[in-house]
Design an enzyme around this catalytic site. Structure first.
Site, PDB file in Angstrom:
ATOM      1  N   GLN A  84     -10.479   2.237  -8.931  1.00  0.00           N
ATOM      2  CA  GLN A  84      -9.878   0.755  -9.913  1.00  0.00           C
ATOM      3  C   GLN A  84     -10.819   0.727 -10.700  1.00  0.00           C
ATOM      4  OE1 GLN A  84      -8.974  -1.529  -6.931  1.00  0.00           O
ATOM      5  NE2 GLN A  84      -8.750  -2.172  -8.095  1.00  0.00           N
ATOM      6  N   ASP A 133      -2.319   6.764  -5.944  1.00  0.00           N
ATOM      7  CA  ASP A 133      -1.857   5.148  -7.227  1.00  0.00           C
ATOM      8  C   ASP A 133      -1.226   5.614  -7.768  1.00  0.00           C
ATOM      9  OD1 ASP A 133      -3.063   2.849  -6.530  1.00  0.00           O
ATOM     10  OD2 ASP A 133      -4.624   3.123  -7.733  1.00  0.00           O
ATOM     11  N   LYS A 181      -7.240  -4.307   0.145  1.00  0.00           N
ATOM     12  CA  LYS A 181      -7.068  -3.287   0.421  1.00  0.00           C
ATOM     13  C   LYS A 181      -7.482  -2.718   2.021  1.00  0.00           C
ATOM     14  CE  LYS A 181      -5.834  -1.738  -4.697  1.00  0.00           C
ATOM     15  NZ  LYS A 181      -6.503  -1.547  -5.480  1.00  0.00           N
TER      16      LYS A 181
END
Ligand code: NDP
Length: 281
Positions: free
Chosen positions: A93, A116, A49
């Site tokens: 995460q 997200d 990422k």
């Protein structure tokens, strides 16, 4: 023989567009990534990422917290990032260590920075077809269909898998685009009865080569979300028996090189969008 939906090539194109957009519109996207603990796979994902952000011109900041971080400490950090005006996107995460409640953590991320799409506010907005940040993998699936001019409206779309991050948001996205959606999962009896009806078939189950040619109809468009490591090797295969299904499908995504690269690309798109919204507010 099926035409390949090339996620790698499409990703490259979209990332180039995003880079231009950041430059032209003088955006200052900045992503904060929070990792708790030492999960090795998570570290690799974060590295990928970070590289994608770097290529596009998105600033990237990592917050690495120790395994024994308390819930209060994690929430304090998220709240601090919410308030920080330089940070336009926040990514927590997963997985988190078992003693931490990921649902509460996602709820705490400011919906405007929730790139997200895991905050329940964004999930609810998707449900009512309102503007929302949407989970990146299902977004990638829709983008692939659109870029290859696959009509969605009025088609029968069969989704295999109903996880919160892939199956469920995808069901909603397809429904919002006026597909007739059939949802299947591990308790579905006679899966083949449903897969055979699909004009568009999306598999997100995590079972290697589970979907075979005899389970689909001629001309089906197949999107394979699955990522499965072949035991004892480094080879990755999808949920779909690619060779077999290719003989009947009109379009198909390969694994690797299909949905995988699109997932990170859609994350980049969400980060740029969040930066745009923050500039306009
Ligand atoms: P989950 O394990 O959270 O969900 C799997 C889903 O598949 C569940 O809904 C489960 O049903 C269903 N399922 C399992 N076995 C069967 C079966 N035999 N028949 C029908 N349905 C079944 O996985 P994820 O959604 O997180 O991921 C799915 C796959 O996609 C994995 O291979 C993962 O690695 C991959 N993935 C790929 C991404 C990418 O970027 N390409 C991103 C995210 C995931 P039930 O609900 O009843 O348990």
């Amino acid at each position: 023989m099926a035409e390949i939906i090339d996620g790698k090539m499409l990703s490259k194109k979209i990332r180039e567009q995003l880079k231009n957009e950041v430059e032209k519109e003088n955006l200052h996207p900045k992503l904060a990534v929070v990792l708790v603990g030492n999960d090795e796979a998570s570290k690799i994902y974060i590295k990928n990422k970070s590289k994608a952000c770097n290529d596009i011109g998105i600033a990237f900041e990592e917050y690495l917290l120790p395994e024994d971080t308390s819930m209060d400490e994690l929430l304090d950090l998220i709240k601090k990032l919410n308030k920080n005006e330089e940070i336009t996107g926040i990514l927590l995460q997963s997985p988190l260590p078992k003693h931490l409640d990921i649902k509460i953590a996602f709820e705490t991320i400011d919906p405007k920075k929730d790139v997200d799409g895991f905050n329940p506010i964004n999930i609810g907005r998707l449900e009512i077809n309102d503007k929302a940040f949407v989970s990146c993998t299902p977004m990638g699936v829709i983008k692939m269909l659109e870029e290859y001019n696959v009509e969605i409206e009025g088609k029968t779309a069969v989704v295999i898998g109903r996880s919160n991050i892939v199956g469920k948001p995808l069901i909603q996205l397809l429904l919002n685009k006026n597909a007739t959606v059939i949802v299947t999962h591990s308790k579905t009896k006679d899966l083949e009865k449903y897969t055979k009806q699909a004009d568009i078939l999306v598999s997100a189950i995590g079972k290697p080569k589970y979907i075979t040619g005899k389970m689909v109809k001629e001309g089906v468009v197949v999107i394979d979300v699955g990522i499965n490591r072949v035991e004892g090797s480094k080879v990755i295969v999808g949920d779909v028996d690619y060779k077999d299904v290719s003989k009947k499908a009109s379009y198909i995504t390969p694994v690797p090189g299909g949905v995988g690269p699109m997932t990170i690309t859609m994350l980049m798109a969400n980060i740029v969008e969040a930066a745009k919204q923050s500039k306009n507010n």
